[in-house]
Design a protein around this motif. Structure first.
Motif: not given
Length: 252
Positions: A111-121, A154-163
């Motif tokens: 879970d992350d702010y960027h769709p590319d991040h989530e697809a990569t995961s 899994y690294c931290d999501p950016v700003e530590g939060k989901d969408i």
């Protein structure tokens, strides 16, 4: 032969922001081989250049950042905002994992702010499971399959939060205080991103922003600077926390 860690993120500079301190410590303290890979070359990360030009610049910056710690940079060739879960990208990721013989793999939060991040995961999760299966690439292996599923974090999501803005709390924190200067140098190698981040993200100094986040995470567990991680502990994955065993860690 030293063991190998592969940080595979979406874009150039993601690893330097999210997990470079941990990579530095594995290299310095245990002589691990470090590989940093990105799904894309960051072809949308500019308001100044056409895609081919900025991609060339950012691949060079990624290689320069990795070289600062004796690491190697790889790019899997997807396009920004077009990273999609596909057989092609899973296969490329598996082949890279087997080429570098990854014992530990770091990637984005699911879970992350960027769709590319989530697809990569999701791609990386599938690839870690597939990499030891001989029949997955039957007749197409470039290097032998891995001996077993690597440790996946899994690294931290950016700003530590989901969408939806809900906090995602790390399972544990790795201290990176002593390597913060070198981590900052690695991020500074991505010089092309300063103007872009000012324009698109409103971030004037991405190095200060990175350090502020690392300080915030460290404050949770009485470190000056820290990086947060969660370990994938599903069925058939390694259950011991190898990063914590090697580098020490704290939990809440």
């Amino acid at each position: 032969m030293s063991k190998s860690v592969l940080a595979i993120l979406a874009h150039p500079d993601d690893a330097e922001i999210l997990c470079a301190g941990t990579l530095i410590r594995l290299r310095q303290e245990h002589n691990w081989t470090v590989h940093i890979a990105t799904m894309t070359a960051g072809d949308c990360g500019t308001a100044e250049y056409p895609p081919e030009k900025i991609a060339e610049i950012r691949r060079s910056e990624g290689a320069s950042a990795a070289k600062l710690i004796g690491g190697e940079y790889h790019c899997l060739g997807a396009r920004d905002m077009r990273v999609e879960y596909s057989n092609d990208l899973v296969e490329k990721t598996v082949q890279l994992m087997c080429k570098v013989r990854a014992s530990v793999v770091l990637t984005h939060s699911p879970d992350d702010y960027h769709p590319d991040h989530e697809a990569t995961s999701k791609i990386v999760r599938t690839a870690t499971f597939a990499a030891p299966i001989p029949n997955y690439l039957h007749g197409r292996w470039i290097d032998p399959p891995l001996e077993h599923i690597p440790h996946l974090y899994y690294c931290d999501p950016v700003e530590g939060k989901d969408i939806l803005g809900r906090p995602i709390v790390p399972g544990f924190w790795i201290e990176v205080t002593k390597v913060m200067d070198l981590k900052s140098q690695m991020l500074a190698a991505h010089a092309s991103q300063r103007n872009w981040l000012i324009k698109h993200h409103g971030v004037d100094d991405y190095i200060i922003s990175m350090k502020d986040w690392s300080a915030k995470q460290g404050k949770n567990v009485a470190f000056e600077y820290a990086e947060g991680f969660r370990q994938h502990l599903g069925h058939s994955y390694p259950q011991n926390n190898l990063l914590a065993e090697l580098l020490g860690s704290k939990t809440l």
